[in-house]
Design an enzyme around this catalytic site. Structure first.
Site, PDB file in Angstrom:
ATOM      1  N   TRP A   1       0.867  -1.186   0.000  1.00  0.00           N
ATOM      2  CA  TRP A   1       0.000   0.000   0.000  1.00  0.00           C
ATOM      3  C   TRP A   1       0.905   1.237   0.000  1.00  0.00           C
ATOM      4  O   TRP A   1       1.834   1.331   0.811  1.00  0.00           O
ATOM      5  CB  TRP A   1      -0.892  -0.031   1.242  1.00  0.00           C
ATOM      6  CG  TRP A   1      -1.756   1.179   1.426  1.00  0.00           C
ATOM      7  CD1 TRP A   1      -2.553   1.761   0.490  1.00  0.00           C
ATOM      8  CD2 TRP A   1      -1.903   1.951   2.629  1.00  0.00           C
ATOM      9  NE1 TRP A   1      -3.206   2.841   1.036  1.00  0.00           N
ATOM     10  CE2 TRP A   1      -2.825   2.986   2.333  1.00  0.00           C
ATOM     11  CE3 TRP A   1      -1.369   1.867   3.911  1.00  0.00           C
ATOM     12  CZ2 TRP A   1      -3.212   3.920   3.289  1.00  0.00           C
ATOM     13  CZ3 TRP A   1      -1.748   2.792   4.864  1.00  0.00           C
ATOM     14  CH2 TRP A   1      -2.660   3.813   4.556  1.00  0.00           C
TER      15      TRP A   1
ATOM     16  N   LYS B   1     -13.353   0.047   5.861  1.00  0.00           N
ATOM     17  CA  LYS B   1     -13.981  -0.768   4.824  1.00  0.00           C
ATOM     18  C   LYS B   1     -15.059  -1.700   5.373  1.00  0.00           C
ATOM     19  O   LYS B   1     -16.181  -1.703   4.875  1.00  0.00           O
ATOM     20  CB  LYS B   1     -12.920  -1.601   4.088  1.00  0.00           C
ATOM     21  CG  LYS B   1     -12.323  -0.925   2.902  1.00  0.00           C
ATOM     22  CD  LYS B   1     -11.449   0.282   3.223  1.00  0.00           C
ATOM     23  CE  LYS B   1     -10.150  -0.097   3.889  1.00  0.00           C
ATOM     24  NZ  LYS B   1      -9.245   1.037   4.091  1.00  0.00           N
TER      25      LYS B   1
ATOM     26  N   ASP C   1      -0.967  -5.326   9.414  1.00  0.00           N
ATOM     27  CA  ASP C   1      -1.884  -4.257   9.017  1.00  0.00           C
ATOM     28  C   ASP C   1      -3.181  -4.957   8.607  1.00  0.00           C
ATOM     29  O   ASP C   1      -3.213  -5.673   7.604  1.00  0.00           O
ATOM     30  CB  ASP C   1      -1.279  -3.473   7.842  1.00  0.00           C
ATOM     31  CG  ASP C   1      -2.185  -2.344   7.382  1.00  0.00           C
ATOM     32  OD1 ASP C   1      -3.301  -2.210   7.913  1.00  0.00           O
ATOM     33  OD2 ASP C   1      -1.770  -1.595   6.465  1.00  0.00           O
TER      34      ASP C   1
HETATM   35  N1  PLA Z   1      -3.733  -0.294   5.307  1.00  0.00           N
HETATM   36  C1  PLA Z   1      -4.035  -0.722   4.081  1.00  0.00           C
HETATM   37  C2  PLA Z   1      -3.396  -1.951   3.567  1.00  0.00           C
HETATM   38  C3  PLA Z   1      -4.966  -0.013   3.305  1.00  0.00           C
HETATM   39  O1  PLA Z   1      -5.259  -0.460   2.086  1.00  0.00           O
HETATM   40  C4  PLA Z   1      -5.546   1.157   3.818  1.00  0.00           C
HETATM   41  C5  PLA Z   1      -6.517   1.967   2.998  1.00  0.00           C
HETATM   42  C6  PLA Z   1      -5.205   1.542   5.117  1.00  0.00           C
HETATM   43  C7  PLA Z   1      -4.291   0.790   5.830  1.00  0.00           C
HETATM   44  C8  PLA Z   1      -5.735   2.763   5.792  1.00  0.00           C
HETATM   45  O2  PLA Z   1      -7.068   2.915   5.844  1.00  0.00           O
HETATM   46  P1  PLA Z   1      -7.749   3.871   6.914  1.00  0.00           P
HETATM   47  O3  PLA Z   1      -6.719   4.801   7.424  1.00  0.00           O
HETATM   48  O4  PLA Z   1      -8.854   4.536   6.215  1.00  0.00           O
HETATM   49  O5  PLA Z   1      -8.228   2.957   7.976  1.00  0.00           O
HETATM   50  N2  PLA Z   1      -6.296   1.962   1.622  1.00  0.00           N
HETATM   51  C9  PLA Z   1      -7.239   2.614   0.693  1.00  0.00           C
HETATM   52  C10 PLA Z   1      -7.458   4.078   0.995  1.00  0.00           C
HETATM   53  C11 PLA Z   1      -8.574   1.931   0.755  1.00  0.00           C
HETATM   54  C12 PLA Z   1      -6.199   4.910   1.144  1.00  0.00           C
HETATM   55  O6  PLA Z   1      -5.273   4.801   0.343  1.00  0.00           O
HETATM   56  O7  PLA Z   1      -6.182   5.684   2.111  1.00  0.00           O
HETATM   57  C13 PLA Z   1      -6.676   2.418  -0.710  1.00  0.00           C
HETATM   58  O8  PLA Z   1      -7.333   2.841  -1.668  1.00  0.00           O
HETATM   59  O9  PLA Z   1      -5.603   1.796  -0.841  1.00  0.00           O
END
Ligand code: PLA
Length: 478
Positions: free
Chosen positions: A206, A323, A287
């Site tokens: 991510w 989510k 995570d």
């Molecule tokens: N960890 C992972 C692996 C994630 O994909 C995301 C969110 C988070 C943590 C953090 O989410 P939160 O802070 O809202 O709890 N990833 C998203 C959104 C869904 C983003 O990038 O913030 C994504 O599109 O990858």
């Protein structure tokens, strides 16, 4: 070219004077005990006039301060501040909003949409909020560690209510600002107490993980994860890199539904990953952003975390309710640290609180109450599980339909079955940057430049269109 700005901070007893007119009028010093300075400086051909007026007034026992500050500037201190690039994920939503084409499709951020591509507020969330309204609860500050009922519920959901680590009081749980804030807090903890240690992160991962550890000044390196040749897990590479890392590293693992690849280790592979982490005295750092959202089952998606805990390891876990409960903007999540003794958990928790206090003081209450009410009420909890299954099920249907469309339309013989073996809300299409650009520029399909698409933002009705876009980009763009 002349820009001007005026700031006025004044006590109620000292009515504000139009600071700008004072300054621009170029008058004399104002008021009793007044102090005034004028600075004219030439910088890069611009001229700065900065004047401020500080009036101190004394009235009986009270001491009122009135600070008048006015700037008339044609130069700035911010010349050295470059424009930051748009965020690779959230920036996609901004570009999507600006596109006026009717065909546009936002598959960038991982946010669940209905079949009509509308945002979805879960029914259980609405019910929990109604209950909260009826109770008329107040908005007092939470303790630094968050809402007790939330912390209990979240740890039980993650580890299982009967887990000995909970019964023995060996988990330090702190409500924090969703997954991101929880990761950031743990990163600050690592930086403070293990400044020599590095964090191992999967390649790819991510996008925000690297920012989080960079900003917390925690060194990191990557372990192999994705094999483009097999469009699967590079398990040998992963194990070799974790083994080769300095003893005592922190290994960041995606609890389920790896983002962006959608490729998870099998249960047997998780066992081997746990073996090597244990041998090397590393600490696993999970995570968990998609519990219940990947498979539709909260317990199944917690398998990896529970396996490591069952082995008696000390474990970090960041949790998010963005989510699985659709609470994206409520910023609700937690950091959990499983320790080998209750006394250690108390100490760790006290230090996490100490880190949180100057960062954001204490967490927001609304999302915490929703989670506590849903998980704490057997009827709502049951309904949540059903809604989660529906959401996960819709994503699975779209996944299948996209695969069917691609297979039917693409006459090249390319095998698209990797789409079906991926799990969670994303598909890692294998499209490169130029191909991803083509998806957006020509087809108005918004996605991240690493080739990831969010299936949660796709409808069955749009699968054929998306398949056309992917086939065109894949075969006609290098
Ligand atoms: N960890 C992972 C692996 C994630 O994909 C995301 C969110 C988070 C943590 C953090 O989410 P939160 O802070 O809202 O709890 N990833 C998203 C959104 C869904 C983003 O990038 O913030 C994504 O599109 O990858």
């Amino acid at each position: 070219m002349m820009a001007s700005a005026a700031f006025a901070v004044s006590s109620p007893a000292a009515p504000a004077v139009d600071a700008r007119s004072k300054v621009l009028g170029g008058g004399k010093s104002q008021g009793r005990n007044g102090c005034r300075a004028g600075i004219t400086r030439k910088v890069s051909g611009f001229c700065l006039h900065m004047l401020w007026n500080l009036d101190l007034q004394y009235s009986g026992v009270a001491n009122f301060g009135r600070v008048m500050m006015a700037l008339a500037v044609d130069v700035t201190r911010f010349d050295g501040v470059p424009t930051a690039p748009p965020d690779p994920i959230l920036g996609v939503s901004e570009a999507f909003k600006a596109d006026t084409n009717d065909l546009k499709l936002n598959l960038g951020v991982g946010a669940y949409r209905t079949e009509d591509l509308q945002p979805y507020v879960l029914n259980v969330v609405k019910k929990a909020e109604n209950l909260m309204l009826e109770k008329g609860e107040n908005k007092e500050y939470l303790p630094i560690e968050g809402l007790a009922a939330f912390n209990k519920a979240t740890a039980e959901l993650l580890f299982g209510a009967d887990n000995p680590v909970i019964k023995q009081g060996r988990v330090a749980t702190l409500q924090s600002l969703s997954g991101t804030g929880s990761l950031r807090l743990a990163a600050a903890f690592i930086q403070r107490y293990f400044p020599e240690a590095k964090v191992l992160i999967s390649s790819p991962t991510w996008g925000n993980h690297k920012n989080i550890f960079n900003d917390a000044r925690v060194p990191w390196s990557e372990y192999r994860y994705y094999d483009p040749k097999t469009v699967g897990l590079d398990f040998e590479g992963m194990i070799a890199d974790i083994e080769a890392a300095p003893e005592g590293s922190f290994v960041l693992l995606h609890g389920c539904a790896h983002n962006p690849t959608g490729i998870d280790p099998t249960p047997e592979q998780w066992e081997k990953i746990a073996d090597v982490i244990q041998e090397k005295k590393h600490t696993p750092f999970f995570d968990v952003a998609y519990q219940g959202f990947a498979s539709g089952s909260l317990d199944e998606d917690a398998f990896s975390v529970r396996l490591f805990v069952q082995r008696g390891m000390e474990v970090f876990v960041a949790q998010s309710y963005s989510k699985n409960l659709g609470l994206y903007s409520e910023r609700i999540g937690a950091i959990n640290v499983v320790c080998s003794a209750p006394e250690l958990a108390n100490r760790v928790k006290s230090q996490l609180k100490r880190l949180a206090r100057p960062m954001y003081s204490n967490p927001p209450i609304h999302g915490a109450r929703i989670v506590a009410n849903v998980v704490g009420d057997p009827t709502l909890f049951g309904e949540w599980k059903e809604e989660m299954k529906e959401m996960a099920g819709r994503i699975k249907n779209v996944r299948q339909k996209l695969y069917d469309s691609l297979s039917a339309k693409d006459k090249s013989g390319k095998d698209w079955s990797f789409i079906l073996s991926q799990i969670g809300m994303f598909s890692y299409t294998g499209l490169n940057k130029a191909q991803s650009d083509n998806m957006t520029d020509k087809w108005h399909v918004y996605m991240t430049k690493d080739g990831r698409i969010s299936l949660a933002g796709l409808s069955l009705a749009k699968c054929d269109y998306l398949a056309d876009a992917i086939i065109d980009s894949f075969h006609n763009v290098n």
